[in-house]
Scaffold this motif. Structure first.
Motif, PDB file in Angstrom:
ATOM      1  N   LEU A   1       0.877  -1.065  -0.015  1.00 55.60           N
ATOM      2  CA  LEU A   1       0.097   0.054  -0.005  1.00 55.60           C
ATOM      3  C   LEU A   1       1.047   1.137  -0.017  1.00 55.60           C
ATOM      4  N   LYS A   2       0.466   2.176  -0.860  1.00 52.01           N
ATOM      5  CA  LYS A   2       1.126   3.527  -0.866  1.00 52.01           C
ATOM      6  C   LYS A   2       0.113   4.747  -1.156  1.00 52.01           C
ATOM      7  N   ALA A   3       0.592   5.679  -0.279  1.00 54.44           N
ATOM      8  CA  ALA A   3       0.052   7.022  -0.486  1.00 54.44           C
ATOM      9  C   ALA A   3       0.122   7.514  -2.071  1.00 54.44           C
ATOM     10  N   LEU A   4      -0.806   8.212  -2.530  1.00 54.61           N
ATOM     11  CA  LEU A   4      -0.305   8.861  -4.034  1.00 54.61           C
ATOM     12  C   LEU A   4       0.938   9.686  -3.837  1.00 54.61           C
ATOM     13  N   GLY A   5       1.699   9.568  -4.786  1.00 56.73           N
ATOM     14  CA  GLY A   5       3.072  10.189  -4.495  1.00 56.73           C
ATOM     15  C   GLY A   5       4.236   9.596  -3.913  1.00 56.73           C
ATOM     16  N   GLY A   6       3.605   8.329  -3.321  1.00 52.26           N
ATOM     17  CA  GLY A   6       4.663   7.300  -2.959  1.00 52.26           C
ATOM     18  C   GLY A   6       5.496   6.638  -3.837  1.00 52.26           C
ATOM     19  N   ARG A   7       6.350   6.021  -3.226  1.00 52.97           N
ATOM     20  CA  ARG A   7       7.144   5.114  -4.393  1.00 52.97           C
ATOM     21  C   ARG A   7       7.560   3.953  -3.625  1.00 52.97           C
ATOM     22  N   LEU A   8       7.736   2.998  -4.471  1.00 55.08           N
ATOM     23  CA  LEU A   8       8.321   1.512  -3.909  1.00 55.08           C
ATOM     24  C   LEU A   8      10.031   1.845  -3.709  1.00 55.08           C
ATOM     25  N   SER A   9      10.428   1.313  -2.809  1.00 57.75           N
ATOM     26  CA  SER A   9      11.829   1.371  -2.348  1.00 57.75           C
ATOM     27  C   SER A   9      12.639   0.259  -3.175  1.00 57.75           C
ATOM     28  N   GLU A  10      13.891   0.433  -3.366  1.00 58.46           N
ATOM     29  CA  GLU A  10      14.600  -0.549  -4.205  1.00 58.46           C
ATOM     30  C   GLU A  10      14.362  -2.032  -3.629  1.00 58.46           C
ATOM     31  N   LEU A  11      14.254  -2.292  -2.293  1.00 56.45           N
ATOM     32  CA  LEU A  11      14.131  -3.658  -1.695  1.00 56.45           C
ATOM     33  C   LEU A  11      12.468  -4.006  -2.046  1.00 56.45           C
ATOM     34  N   GLN A  12      11.698  -3.108  -1.988  1.00 59.12           N
ATOM     35  CA  GLN A  12      10.109  -3.552  -2.329  1.00 59.12           C
ATOM     36  C   GLN A  12      10.117  -3.992  -3.922  1.00 59.12           C
ATOM     37  N   LYS A  13      10.786  -3.352  -4.689  1.00 55.32           N
ATOM     38  CA  LYS A  13      11.270  -3.498  -6.131  1.00 55.32           C
ATOM     39  C   LYS A  13      11.370  -4.854  -6.419  1.00 55.32           C
ATOM     40  N   ILE A  14      12.419  -5.319  -5.480  1.00 57.22           N
ATOM     41  CA  ILE A  14      12.958  -6.713  -5.609  1.00 57.22           C
ATOM     42  C   ILE A  14      11.945  -7.684  -5.211  1.00 57.22           C
ATOM     43  N   PHE A  15      11.351  -7.392  -4.011  1.00 58.40           N
ATOM     44  CA  PHE A  15      10.221  -8.242  -3.515  1.00 58.40           C
ATOM     45  C   PHE A  15       9.067  -8.377  -4.679  1.00 58.40           C
ATOM     46  N   GLN A  16       8.830  -7.128  -5.282  1.00 64.59           N
ATOM     47  CA  GLN A  16       7.863  -7.158  -6.352  1.00 64.59           C
ATOM     48  C   GLN A  16       8.107  -8.324  -7.528  1.00 64.59           C
ATOM     49  N   SER A  17       9.426  -8.131  -7.688  1.00 59.91           N
ATOM     50  CA  SER A  17      10.069  -8.971  -8.954  1.00 59.91           C
ATOM     51  C   SER A  17      10.140 -10.558  -8.629  1.00 59.91           C
ATOM     52  N   ASP A  18      10.561 -10.770  -7.318  1.00 64.53           N
ATOM     53  CA  ASP A  18      10.406 -12.042  -6.746  1.00 64.53           C
ATOM     54  C   ASP A  18       9.272 -12.714  -6.747  1.00 64.53           C
ATOM     55  N   MET A  19       8.218 -11.960  -6.434  1.00 66.76           N
ATOM     56  CA  MET A  19       6.782 -12.523  -6.528  1.00 66.76           C
ATOM     57  C   MET A  19       6.332 -12.847  -7.868  1.00 66.76           C
ATOM     58  N   ALA A  20       7.038 -11.957  -8.888  1.00 62.36           N
ATOM     59  CA  ALA A  20       6.491 -12.463 -10.264  1.00 62.36           C
ATOM     60  C   ALA A  20       7.053 -13.698 -10.773  1.00 62.36           C
ATOM     61  N   ARG A  21       8.364 -13.786 -10.466  1.00 64.09           N
ATOM     62  CA  ARG A  21       9.155 -14.822 -10.688  1.00 64.09           C
ATOM     63  C   ARG A  21       8.770 -16.096 -10.365  1.00 64.09           C
TER      64      ARG A  21
ATOM     65  N   LEU B   1      -1.350  -1.001  -4.470  1.00 59.56           N
ATOM     66  CA  LEU B   1      -2.451  -0.100  -4.266  1.00 59.56           C
ATOM     67  C   LEU B   1      -2.240   1.368  -3.767  1.00 59.56           C
ATOM     68  N   TRP B   2      -2.853   2.331  -4.520  1.00 57.90           N
ATOM     69  CA  TRP B   2      -2.309   3.834  -4.250  1.00 57.90           C
ATOM     70  C   TRP B   2      -3.507   4.617  -3.512  1.00 57.90           C
ATOM     71  N   SER B   3      -4.751   4.172  -3.608  1.00 56.11           N
ATOM     72  CA  SER B   3      -5.676   4.773  -3.115  1.00 56.11           C
ATOM     73  C   SER B   3      -7.155   3.785  -2.542  1.00 56.11           C
ATOM     74  N   LYS B   4      -8.059   4.467  -2.030  1.00 54.08           N
ATOM     75  CA  LYS B   4      -9.191   3.589  -1.709  1.00 54.08           C
ATOM     76  C   LYS B   4     -10.076   3.143  -2.804  1.00 54.08           C
TER      77      LYS B   4
END
Length: 93
Positions: A49-69, A77-80
């Protein structure tokens, strides 16, 4: 809108569907998703979950890639409104 507000909305909406949104922390693995969502139809998702304008950290990007792999379900998700759209899509699949 604060990230915590979006997170509370997610938890409320998932529970309303009969599912659970477990808070997920892993001290040994930084960057994991905020919640593990289990829907009543058997779908399990890792949800960041991220607020609008937030960004994924590098570690979160790695986690995202790991899940896809590993063919795991992952959503950021960025808003209600995004929570609502995501849950509607989950119910269609």
């Amino acid at each position: 809108m604060k990230e915590s507000t979006i997170e509370k909305h997610l938890v409320t909406q998932v529970k309303a569907l009969g599912g659970m949104a477990y808070k997920f922390t892993s001290p040994a693995h930084r960057g994991v998703a905020d919640r593990v969502v289990c829907l009543p139809d058997g779908q399990t998702w890792f949800v960041e979950l991220k607020a609008l304008g937030g960004r994924l950290s590098e570690l979160q990007k790695i986690f995202q890639s790991d899940m896809a792999r590993m063919n795991q379900r992952y959503a950021c998700l960025w808003s209600k409104e995004h929570v609502e759209e995501w849950l509607n899509d989950c119910q269609r699949n």
